[in-house]
Design an enzyme around this catalytic site. Structure first.
Site, PDB file in Angstrom:
ATOM      1  CE  LYS B 296      -4.592  -0.653   1.372  1.00 53.61           C
ATOM      2  NZ  LYS B 296      -5.625  -0.470   0.431  1.00 53.61           N
ATOM      3  CE1 TYR B 354       8.883  -8.410   1.275  1.00 55.68           C
ATOM      4  CE2 TYR B 354       9.949  -7.145  -0.605  1.00 55.68           C
ATOM      5  CZ  TYR B 354       9.926  -8.142  -0.052  1.00 55.68           C
ATOM      6  OH  TYR B 354      10.223  -9.192  -0.588  1.00 55.68           O
TER       7      TYR B 354
END
Lengths: 427, 450
Positions: B296, B354
């Protein structure tokens, strides 16, 4: 070889149990048993290993599955040099298989083995009516065209039809639930008591899942990671609102909530001698101490269909010099909530223990906090032959957690008025 | 394990090759990958450099022992399998002429999927400024050569420490072999250590080792388990209980054991260590591979998404390592390999969480590699940073984005999970005792973050 040694339960595996026509609707007994074996093999690092034997079975079986367990072994990662055979003792199949494997290990005839069971209520064999079957066989035997034509014309439209296996006793024509309703009435088991037991089963199973208890006892299958029948949020009110399905009139007490549903699933348990375990880096969880089977005359109505364990347990206790209270944990298979409650009432009943069991005093009661502590068949479901393996692996792990010497009792009732019971002791 | 993407197959055919040449399209070739029993490298290896040094002497002996055919001149009418150029003696940028003189003619005679390996010294702080410049220059040359090479050939740089030249042999062998198919434009730093005896069984360099791979049920993790098992290791395959079915398949395929445990569980490290100890007698290799993405834009990332990625990809490693690096965890001389990502180096739109976790992994490598106690125990800690790897996950990327990701590298193709796994197996071998603190990209020399 006459030296006796102890057989250990080293671990277990099962696939989550699914409701009939659920996610496993298309899975065969062989598929599910192979999956249960594969998970067990992976957990214990047995790929390519030759075991003493694999013993398993199914209650509802296709005729093509004459060598079900051997076929499952050949489809698994075990060495193809591992022999296998099928057993069938109704719902006692899984536990009976374990008795057989444990006995061979104790006698030194095998060092290791797997006991298991599988059943599908979805992928059921379909049978044609007996009259049609005979005519079809005659047609198959015919050698000439004339003979074939002659045999074919004997088949009438009224012969056509299919028969799906039913959960019915052939000698009484009554379903298991109807039989159980008679026993429940005989022992005065109330609806409330049954619903309470069912609620405890769901709550205990849900709590065990949440604690990760089944992480090393289960391998997901076809997208299912928990028993599909589990209702973690059920309440005594919800269970109380269900209509009765077995028994007659206002005295009926048995509902779909306090009876086990038809289920698909498979389980497998690894057993071995202490030496074999050590060679494979495995720790015995529990010793398989003893097993006993019993049968009762339910056909004449002398005893209830599912009451055989009530007879098997005292015989085994006497042999072992134990009392019913000498156990830390009890696993009584919940075919119906009423089965568990009737059995316990019988053991508490002075007259039953004297007249039927020939004892001077009642066996007494069981501390309910030690009964089916991680849930049982009412919540998990009951794929007939798979229940024994589910219970054994669960109990072995529970006893191991309690510590060396902890003792557990297993009791499983079976169709045909039979029962299989066993004792485990923490290693 | 190995499969070429459709485009690579197409441009390798007669018509496809002609079309791609005419249109100037990228022309990836199927990469040369390791096959047990195969030759180290296809064709003779030219070994040259600046003066005779301890490094080149050690390499010549090692390469010959490994079965390579060595040559000092570019052969007529034959293709080179590889070129190894030793510049450890370069003292000033003027000495780089030796590199040019060796490489330039050799590059014209390289075979398909050939290898260029440049060996130099780690830029130190004690040498002259000219020496520093010469050493650093090697990176620029090697990376440029990597971009000039065609037909699956790669160029990498190995930096050795003075007096420890023999310790670099394992790295050079890896880079020449098919194991390094998708490793391109990388710098390997080899620290202090002596020459390590060749493994007793060259095809099973990890024989007798017990390894743990997290996230082993699928994708790259499954191929890590397969690859290190092929190299002889006994593998404990770890994944979340919900992935148990495919985990069991992998464990049975590699003849290892399956352990269903969530790496974020507080006792995960202790359970893994105990399993390895009781079932297999100890632990020699830990591969922290488990990871998730919750992509996102940062502006739209809530606390739960952020936390779950950081927990699984980074914090779980720290927590598990308390047990795995404790006395009864990883054995002395053990190996730990972490899986970072190109996103952790270059960053990636929509992947802030991430990228945070994967950059954090590089920080872990730096921290552990500097840990004197771990060095005393002979434990090495390294990471791989995969680029575009063909997995179920990347197969879900929209076509156009996927094609760009695939082609934006010197090899014009995506890597395979096995390419990541081979690099991990390289770090894991006994020969790499002096290799620690490295973060090697397995990215085909991707343009991202380069």
């Amino acid at each position: 070889m006459t030296t006796h040694r102890r057989a250990a339960v080293l671990g277990g595996n099962r696939i989550p149990f699914a409701r009939q026509f659920g996610p496993y609707a298309e899975a065969s007994n062989q598929d599910m048993l192979t999956a249960a074996l594969e998970g067990l093999v992976a957990r214990h690092g047995l790929a390519g290993e030759r075991l003493g034997e694999v013993v398993a079975g199914a209650v509802i079986k296709h005729s093509r599955d004459f060598n079900l367990t051997r076929e499952a072994v050949l489809g698994s990662s075990l060495s193809p040099d591992t022999p296998a055979y099928d057993v069938q003792q109704a719902c006692g199949t899984g536990l009976e298989a374990a008795v057989l494997v444990a006995n061979k290990i104790a006698l030194g005839q095998a060092d290791s083995g797997i006991a298991g069971g599988v059943d599908s209520a979805s992928d059921a064999p379909i049978v044609v009516p007996e009259r049609l079957r005979r005519k079809l066989l005659r047609l198959n035997r015919a050698k000439t065209a004339a003979e074939r034509a002659k045999a074919a014309v004997t088949i009438r439209p009224t012969d056509l039809g299919v028969q799906v296996p039913a959960n019915t006793e052939p000698r009484t024509g009554m379903s298991m639930g109807q039989h159980m309703a008679l026993t429940a009435e005989r022992w005065g088991v109330t609806r409330e008591a049954q619903d309470e037991l069912a609620l405890a089963s769901h709550q205990n199973l849900a709590a065990a899942y949440d604690a990760g208890f089944f992480d090393d006892l289960m391998t997901p299958y076809l997208g299912l990671t928990r028993d599909q029948n589990l209702r973690a949020d059920t309440t005594i009110e919800k269970l109380g609102s269900l209509r009765t399905v077995f028994g007659d009139g206002p005295g009926a007490t048995m509902t779909a909530g306090n009876s086990t549903p038809l289920t698909d699933g498979a389980s497998a348990v690894l057993l071995g001698s202490q030496e074999w375990a050590e060679e494979h880096g495995l720790k015995p969880l529990a010793w398989f101490v003893d097993g006993e089977t019993a049968a009762v005359d339910y056909v004449s109505g002398d005893e209830g269909l599912l009451m055989a364990p009530a007879y098997a347990v005292p015989r085994m206790l006497a042999r072992q010099g134990l009392t019913l209270q000498d156990f830390d944990l009890y696993e009584i298979h919940e075919a119906f909530a009423a089965t568990v409650l009737s059995t316990m009432k019988a053991w508490e009943d002075e007259e039953f223990c004297r007249e039927r069991l020939g004892l001077d005093a009642p066996l007494g009661s069981i501390d309910r906090d030690t009964l089916n502590v991680t849930g049982s068949s009412l919540a998990a479901g009951h794929p007939f032959a798979a229940t024994g393996g589910r219970i054994l692996a669960t109990l072995a792990k529970l006893l191991h957690e309690k510590g060396s010497g902890a003792r557990g009792l297993v009791s499983i009732c079976a169709a045909g008025g039979q029962g299989v019971v066993a004792i485990l002791e923490a290693a | 394990m190995a499969r070429a993407d459709g485009y690579t197959t197409f441009v390798s055919s007669g018509f496809g090759k002609k079309l791609a040449t005419t249109l100037g399209l990228p022309q990836p070739v199927p990469l040369r990958r390791y096959v047990p029993g195969g030759p180290l490298v296809d064709g003779p290896v030219l070994v040259g450099g600046h003066a005779d040094t301890p490094a080149v002497t050690a390499l010549r002996a090692g390469l010959t022992a490994a079965g390579a055919t060595l040559t000092e001149v570019v052969p007529d009418g034959a293709r080179l399998g590889g070129v190894v150029v030793d510049l450890t003696a370069a003292e000033t940028p003027a000495d780089l002429e030796s590199l040019r003189a060796t490489l330039a003619p050799a590059l014209k005679r390289l075979g398909r999927c050939a290898r260029v390996v440049v060996v130099g010294r780690r830029p130190g702080t004690s040498g002259s400024v000219a020496q520093q410049a010469a050493r650093r220059a090697l990176e620029g040359v090697t990376r440029s050569v990597g971009k000039e090479l065609r037909a699956g050939a790669t160029a990498n740089l190995v930096l050795v420490t003075e007096g420890s030249e023999g310790a670099a042999l394992g790295t050079v062998l890896f880079l020449l072999s098919g194991r390094s198919a998708y490793v391109d434009g990388q710098v390997f730093r080899v620290g202090e250590g002596g020459a390590v005896d060749a493994p007793a069984d060259a095809e099973h360099p990890l024989a007798g080792k017990v390894a743990v791979v997290t996230g082993a049920a699928r994708g790259i993790g499954a191929d890590i388990a397969r690859t290190i098992a092929r190299d002889g290791a006994t593998v404990v395959c770890v994944d979340i209980p919900a992935a148990g079915a495919s985990l069991a398949d992998v464990a049975n395929e590699v003849g290892g054991t399956a352990l269903q445990v969530d790496v974020t569980a507080t006792d995960a490290g202790a359970r893994i260590a105990e399993h390895a100890r009781t079932r297999h007698g100890g632990l020699d290799l830990v591969v922290h591979n488990a990871g998730i993405t919750r992509d996102k834009l940062l502006a739209n990332t809530d606390e739960d998404r952020w936390d779950s990625v950081l927990q699984v990809n980074l914090l779980s490693i720290l927590r598990m390592n308390e047990a795995l690096l404790a006395k009864d965890g990883l054995r002395d001389g053990g190996r730990m390999v972490l899986v970072s990502s190109i996103a952790g180096i270059a960053g990636n739109r929509g992947q802030s969480s991430y990228a945070a976790s994967k950059a954090g992994v590089i920080g872990l490598v730096d921290g552990y590699a500097a840990d004197r106690a771990l060095r005393r125990r002979g434990i090495t800690v390294n990471a791989v940073a995969p680029g575009f790897i063909e997995t179920e996950m990347t197969a879900k990327i929209p076509f156009a984005t996927r094609e760009v990701g695939r082609r934006l590298n010197s090899l014009s193709q995506g890597g395979l999970p096995v390419d990541v796994a081979e690099t991990i197996a390289y770090f894991a071998a006994d020969a790499q005792a002096a290799v620690t603190g490295n973060v090697v990209r397995v990215c085909g020399q991707s343009l991202l973050g380069a």
